[in-house]
Write a protein that holds these residues in place. Sequence first.
Motif, PDB file in Angstrom:
ATOM      1  N   LEU A  84       1.076  -1.004  -0.543  1.00  0.00           N
ATOM      2  CA  LEU A  84       0.247  -0.229   0.011  1.00  0.00           C
ATOM      3  C   LEU A  84       0.977   1.555  -0.159  1.00  0.00           C
ATOM      4  O   LEU A  84       0.107   2.605  -0.559  1.00  0.00           O
ATOM      5  CB  LEU A  84      -1.247  -0.224   0.957  1.00  0.00           C
ATOM      6  CG  LEU A  84      -2.336  -1.312   1.539  1.00  0.00           C
ATOM      7  CD1 LEU A  84      -2.453  -1.385   1.923  1.00  0.00           C
ATOM      8  CD2 LEU A  84      -2.885  -0.741   0.388  1.00  0.00           C
ATOM      9  N   ALA A  85       1.557   1.275   1.062  1.00  0.00           N
ATOM     10  CA  ALA A  85       2.770   2.099   1.148  1.00  0.00           C
ATOM     11  C   ALA A  85       3.146   2.390  -0.379  1.00  0.00           C
ATOM     12  O   ALA A  85       3.527   3.628  -1.084  1.00  0.00           O
ATOM     13  CB  ALA A  85       4.254   2.236   1.603  1.00  0.00           C
ATOM     14  N   LEU A  86       3.978   1.384  -1.186  1.00  0.00           N
ATOM     15  CA  LEU A  86       4.341   1.387  -2.133  1.00  0.00           C
ATOM     16  C   LEU A  86       3.026   2.101  -3.767  1.00  0.00           C
ATOM     17  O   LEU A  86       3.591   3.012  -4.163  1.00  0.00           O
ATOM     18  CB  LEU A  86       5.430   0.433  -3.125  1.00  0.00           C
ATOM     19  CG  LEU A  86       5.534   1.103  -4.434  1.00  0.00           C
ATOM     20  CD1 LEU A  86       6.472   1.662  -4.841  1.00  0.00           C
ATOM     21  CD2 LEU A  86       5.824  -1.704  -4.744  1.00  0.00           C
ATOM     22  N   ALA A  87       1.962   1.758  -3.677  1.00  0.00           N
ATOM     23  CA  ALA A  87       1.300   1.695  -4.382  1.00  0.00           C
ATOM     24  C   ALA A  87       0.850   3.693  -4.209  1.00  0.00           C
ATOM     25  O   ALA A  87       0.439   4.352  -5.108  1.00  0.00           O
ATOM     26  CB  ALA A  87      -0.195   1.211  -4.559  1.00  0.00           C
ATOM     27  N   GLU A  88       0.740   4.132  -2.665  1.00  0.00           N
ATOM     28  CA  GLU A  88       0.522   5.956  -2.236  1.00  0.00           C
ATOM     29  C   GLU A  88       1.871   6.484  -3.546  1.00  0.00           C
ATOM     30  O   GLU A  88       1.562   7.138  -3.722  1.00  0.00           O
ATOM     31  CB  GLU A  88       0.095   6.055  -0.657  1.00  0.00           C
ATOM     32  CG  GLU A  88       0.751   7.050  -0.237  1.00  0.00           C
ATOM     33  CD  GLU A  88      -0.120   7.451   0.258  1.00  0.00           C
ATOM     34  OE1 GLU A  88       0.044   8.626   0.505  1.00  0.00           O
ATOM     35  OE2 GLU A  88      -1.467   7.159  -0.559  1.00  0.00           O
ATOM     36  N   ARG A  89       3.155   5.778  -2.923  1.00  0.00           N
ATOM     37  CA  ARG A  89       4.378   6.365  -3.782  1.00  0.00           C
ATOM     38  C   ARG A  89       4.028   6.402  -5.464  1.00  0.00           C
ATOM     39  O   ARG A  89       4.236   8.008  -6.270  1.00  0.00           O
ATOM     40  CB  ARG A  89       5.602   6.196  -3.096  1.00  0.00           C
ATOM     41  CG  ARG A  89       6.795   6.791  -3.792  1.00  0.00           C
ATOM     42  CD  ARG A  89       8.102   5.936  -3.720  1.00  0.00           C
ATOM     43  NE  ARG A  89       7.972   4.529  -3.378  1.00  0.00           N
ATOM     44  CZ  ARG A  89       8.987   3.535  -2.783  1.00  0.00           C
ATOM     45  NH1 ARG A  89       9.328   4.332  -1.999  1.00  0.00           N
ATOM     46  NH2 ARG A  89       8.958   2.194  -2.752  1.00  0.00           N
ATOM     47  N   LEU A  90       3.466   5.977  -5.635  1.00  0.00           N
ATOM     48  CA  LEU A  90       3.058   5.492  -7.434  1.00  0.00           C
ATOM     49  C   LEU A  90       2.251   6.743  -8.214  1.00  0.00           C
ATOM     50  O   LEU A  90       2.026   7.410  -8.904  1.00  0.00           O
ATOM     51  CB  LEU A  90       2.859   4.005  -7.558  1.00  0.00           C
ATOM     52  CG  LEU A  90       4.449   3.426  -7.636  1.00  0.00           C
ATOM     53  CD1 LEU A  90       3.174   1.156  -8.587  1.00  0.00           C
ATOM     54  CD2 LEU A  90       4.618   3.540  -9.381  1.00  0.00           C
ATOM     55  N   PHE A  91       1.032   6.463  -6.472  1.00  0.00           N
ATOM     56  CA  PHE A  91      -0.290   8.135  -7.256  1.00  0.00           C
ATOM     57  C   PHE A  91       0.581   9.011  -7.055  1.00  0.00           C
ATOM     58  O   PHE A  91      -0.247   9.959  -7.857  1.00  0.00           O
ATOM     59  CB  PHE A  91      -0.781   7.004  -5.954  1.00  0.00           C
ATOM     60  CG  PHE A  91      -2.424   7.969  -6.288  1.00  0.00           C
ATOM     61  CD1 PHE A  91      -3.228   7.488  -7.455  1.00  0.00           C
ATOM     62  CD2 PHE A  91      -2.625   9.438  -5.507  1.00  0.00           C
ATOM     63  CE1 PHE A  91      -4.261   8.019  -7.451  1.00  0.00           C
ATOM     64  CE2 PHE A  91      -4.113   9.253  -5.878  1.00  0.00           C
ATOM     65  CZ  PHE A  91      -4.751   9.870  -6.897  1.00  0.00           C
ATOM     66  N   ALA A  92       1.129   9.218  -5.836  1.00  0.00           N
ATOM     67  CA  ALA A  92       1.919  10.199  -5.165  1.00  0.00           C
ATOM     68  C   ALA A  92       2.886  11.305  -6.780  1.00  0.00           C
ATOM     69  O   ALA A  92       3.047  12.354  -7.386  1.00  0.00           O
ATOM     70  CB  ALA A  92       2.277  10.469  -4.180  1.00  0.00           C
ATOM     71  N   THR A  93       3.501  10.165  -7.484  1.00  0.00           N
ATOM     72  CA  THR A  93       4.772  10.531  -7.894  1.00  0.00           C
ATOM     73  C   THR A  93       4.573  10.058  -9.635  1.00  0.00           C
ATOM     74  O   THR A  93       5.212  11.012 -10.755  1.00  0.00           O
ATOM     75  CB  THR A  93       6.300   9.557  -7.508  1.00  0.00           C
ATOM     76  OG1 THR A  93       6.604   8.725  -7.602  1.00  0.00           O
ATOM     77  CG2 THR A  93       6.243  10.743  -5.760  1.00  0.00           C
ATOM     78  N   SER A 101       2.978   8.851 -13.785  1.00  0.00           N
ATOM     79  CA  SER A 101       2.811   9.393 -14.957  1.00  0.00           C
ATOM     80  C   SER A 101       1.486   9.520 -14.296  1.00  0.00           C
ATOM     81  O   SER A 101       0.605   8.807 -12.963  1.00  0.00           O
ATOM     82  CB  SER A 101       3.313   8.662 -15.916  1.00  0.00           C
ATOM     83  OG  SER A 101       2.267   7.495 -15.604  1.00  0.00           O
ATOM     84  N   ASN A 102       0.936  10.135 -15.074  1.00  0.00           N
ATOM     85  CA  ASN A 102      -1.350  10.458 -15.263  1.00  0.00           C
ATOM     86  C   ASN A 102      -1.130   9.158 -15.329  1.00  0.00           C
ATOM     87  O   ASN A 102      -1.701   8.891 -14.750  1.00  0.00           O
ATOM     88  CB  ASN A 102      -1.350  11.748 -16.569  1.00  0.00           C
ATOM     89  CG  ASN A 102      -3.254  11.249 -16.345  1.00  0.00           C
ATOM     90  OD1 ASN A 102      -3.161  12.177 -15.301  1.00  0.00           O
ATOM     91  ND2 ASN A 102      -3.472  11.772 -17.515  1.00  0.00           N
ATOM     92  N   GLU A 103      -0.575   8.418 -16.555  1.00  0.00           N
ATOM     93  CA  GLU A 103      -1.657   7.097 -17.173  1.00  0.00           C
ATOM     94  C   GLU A 103      -1.247   5.991 -15.617  1.00  0.00           C
ATOM     95  O   GLU A 103      -2.353   5.338 -15.012  1.00  0.00           O
ATOM     96  CB  GLU A 103      -0.556   6.274 -17.872  1.00  0.00           C
ATOM     97  CG  GLU A 103      -0.507   6.391 -18.829  1.00  0.00           C
ATOM     98  CD  GLU A 103      -0.118   7.336 -19.852  1.00  0.00           C
ATOM     99  OE1 GLU A 103      -0.594   8.384 -20.945  1.00  0.00           O
ATOM    100  OE2 GLU A 103       0.487   8.321 -19.227  1.00  0.00           O
ATOM    101  N   THR A 104      -0.002   6.103 -14.770  1.00  0.00           N
ATOM    102  CA  THR A 104      -0.096   5.319 -13.165  1.00  0.00           C
ATOM    103  C   THR A 104      -0.735   6.336 -11.909  1.00  0.00           C
ATOM    104  O   THR A 104      -1.679   4.943 -11.875  1.00  0.00           O
ATOM    105  CB  THR A 104       1.405   5.700 -12.931  1.00  0.00           C
ATOM    106  OG1 THR A 104       2.391   5.154 -14.325  1.00  0.00           O
ATOM    107  CG2 THR A 104       1.888   4.913 -11.749  1.00  0.00           C
ATOM    108  N   LYS A 105      -1.145   6.897 -12.579  1.00  0.00           N
ATOM    109  CA  LYS A 105      -2.193   7.453 -11.516  1.00  0.00           C
ATOM    110  C   LYS A 105      -3.771   6.807 -11.157  1.00  0.00           C
ATOM    111  O   LYS A 105      -4.490   6.901 -11.176  1.00  0.00           O
ATOM    112  CB  LYS A 105      -1.906   9.443 -11.585  1.00  0.00           C
ATOM    113  CG  LYS A 105      -1.016  10.002 -10.593  1.00  0.00           C
ATOM    114  CD  LYS A 105      -0.611  11.354 -10.947  1.00  0.00           C
ATOM    115  CE  LYS A 105       0.459  11.970 -10.210  1.00  0.00           C
ATOM    116  NZ  LYS A 105       0.285  13.104 -10.155  1.00  0.00           N
ATOM    117  N   ILE A 106      -3.859   7.176 -12.806  1.00  0.00           N
ATOM    118  CA  ILE A 106      -4.771   6.629 -13.179  1.00  0.00           C
ATOM    119  C   ILE A 106      -5.480   5.055 -12.818  1.00  0.00           C
ATOM    120  O   ILE A 106      -6.353   4.280 -12.292  1.00  0.00           O
ATOM    121  CB  ILE A 106      -6.144   6.774 -14.946  1.00  0.00           C
ATOM    122  CG1 ILE A 106      -5.741   8.478 -15.106  1.00  0.00           C
ATOM    123  CG2 ILE A 106      -6.597   6.102 -15.738  1.00  0.00           C
ATOM    124  CD1 ILE A 106      -5.764   8.439 -16.363  1.00  0.00           C
TER     125      ILE A 106
END
Length: 93
Positions: A35-44, A46-51
């Motif tokens: 979950l912490a890694l997903a949080e970091r990916l969501f925060a930093t 690309s737009n596609e990654t966040k989506i």
Amino acid sequence: MKNQVNNIYNQAERFAEITKTAIITGNIIRAKKCLALAERLFATGSNETKIAISNVYVFSVSSFMELRHCNILNLFPKTLKAEYIRQINATGV
């Protein structure tokens, strides 16, 4: 590009499966790390990654946890928790 986007969604789904397996087996430390890694990916990311994290990962993991009556709000990091709440409010649940 389309292949890359589909791959991002597939990776987010696989990552959600890893997180759910950690929860099922009681490995909460690993689940929190995921979950912490997903949080970091969501925060930093690309737009596609966040989506992908929002639409695939958060949705999949939160739905799974709700079905198993897990306390989502204590396990999710701050940004993912806010995204989860946004999704709930958007769907009218």
